[in-house]
Write an enzyme that holds these catalytic residues in place. Structure first.
Site, PDB file in Angstrom:
ATOM      1  N   GLU A 255      85.559  72.709  24.156  1.00  0.00           N
ATOM      2  CA  GLU A 255      86.711  73.589  24.326  1.00  0.00           C
ATOM      3  C   GLU A 255      87.305  73.503  25.723  1.00  0.00           C
ATOM      4  O   GLU A 255      88.425  73.965  25.959  1.00  0.00           O
ATOM      5  CB  GLU A 255      86.332  75.044  24.000  1.00  0.00           C
ATOM      6  CG  GLU A 255      85.564  75.791  25.074  1.00  0.00           C
ATOM      7  CD  GLU A 255      84.075  75.467  25.120  1.00  0.00           C
ATOM      8  OE1 GLU A 255      83.332  76.195  25.806  1.00  0.00           O
ATOM      9  OE2 GLU A 255      83.650  74.474  24.489  1.00  0.00           O
TER      10      GLU A 255
ATOM     11  N   HIS B  91      80.647  71.274  26.322  1.00  0.00           N
ATOM     12  CA  HIS B  91      81.733  72.203  25.991  1.00  0.00           C
ATOM     13  C   HIS B  91      83.029  71.480  25.606  1.00  0.00           C
ATOM     14  O   HIS B  91      83.887  71.244  26.460  1.00  0.00           O
ATOM     15  CB  HIS B  91      82.009  73.109  27.188  1.00  0.00           C
ATOM     16  CG  HIS B  91      80.957  74.130  27.435  1.00  0.00           C
ATOM     17  ND1 HIS B  91      81.072  75.433  27.016  1.00  0.00           N
ATOM     18  CD2 HIS B  91      79.751  74.044  28.063  1.00  0.00           C
ATOM     19  CE1 HIS B  91      79.993  76.120  27.367  1.00  0.00           C
ATOM     20  NE2 HIS B  91      79.174  75.293  28.010  1.00  0.00           N
TER      21      HIS B  91
ATOM     22  N   CYS C 169      76.831  75.386  23.448  1.00  0.00           N
ATOM     23  CA  CYS C 169      75.995  75.837  24.553  1.00  0.00           C
ATOM     24  C   CYS C 169      75.158  77.050  24.134  1.00  0.00           C
ATOM     25  O   CYS C 169      74.209  76.917  23.369  1.00  0.00           O
ATOM     26  CB  CYS C 169      76.855  76.107  25.784  1.00  0.00           C
ATOM     27  SG  CYS C 169      75.911  76.257  27.328  1.00  0.00           S
TER      28      CYS C 169
END
Length: 223
Positions: A196, A194, A85
């Site tokens: 994560e 994302h 991002c």
């Protein structure tokens, strides 16, 4: 393996990235934007957030952070570097990746789980996936539209440097529905979604994002 996660003023996904590294079996190392060394890490992650408040342009100030001098040099030497991002925006501003990220074409912030197709499973950050595998990970951005001149886009497509692509409705106007790209060496990857936030079943839409982090550990083991 030690994977550094850089914190800039305004970063907000750095702790999540550290947790993802830990769940993948790596040793996360906190790096500060003002650091002048990488503390002996084997790879680096630039996390999501709003570095330096997104003043000027997203990532435009972060590219001048002291730590980025070290990251750029390390990436040039082959170190795996992942930008997520805002980290993707910083990689583009630092000229480690081509193109730029601009405001979403619908001019609003988007936050949703997004289906992606893995287009390149041979990079340091995607080898745990299969080519054409579809994965589901969160997407949240206001300036996520990837753009580049026609010649650059043609080269990215022809050279297989599109790493992941949005499936379904294009969420932000990215050219060719590009969600992530790599450099020609395959060690530097930037993506807008994302991973994560998709590393365990307890939180998020599942564990489809974990492969980005296990891939890096596998790549480092092979060195």
């Amino acid at each position: 393996m030690r994977i550094g996660v850089v914190t800039f003023p305004g970063s907000l996904d750095d702790v999540d990235a550290q947790r993802a590294v830990r769940l993948a079996g790596g040793d996360p190392v906190a790096l500060w934007h003002g650091d002048h060394d990488l503390k002996g890490v084997d790879a680096v992650i630039l996390p999501g957030g709003f570095s330096y408040g997104d003043y000027l342009r997203c990532g435009a100030i972060a590219r001048f952070a002291p730590v980025m001098t070290e990251v750029v040099a390390a990436a040039g030497g082959g170190m795996p570097v992942l930008g997520i991002c805002n980290g993707f925006q910083i990689l583009c501003e630092s000229h480690l990746l081509p193109g730029a990220l601009i405001r979403n074409d619908h001019r609003t912030f988007i936050c949703r789980d997004q289906v992606l197709r893995v287009e390149n499973a041979s990079t340091a950050w995607t080898s745990s996936y299969r080519e054409s595998q579809e994965i589901l990970i969160p997407l949240k951005n206001g300036e996520g539209g990837f753009v580049a001149d026609a010649d650059t886009v043609r080269r990215l497509e022809e050279e297989g440097r599109v790493v992941v692509r949005y499936l379904g409705t294009n969420p932000n106007g990215s050219v060719d529905s590009i969600a992530g790209i790599t450099n020609d060496r395959g060690n530097v990857v930037g993506l807008m979604p994302h991973p994560e936030h998709a590393v365990e079943d307890l939180c998020g839409p599942g564990t489809d994002g974990l492969g980005f982090f296990t891939s890096a550990l596998a790549a480092l083991t092979e060195v």
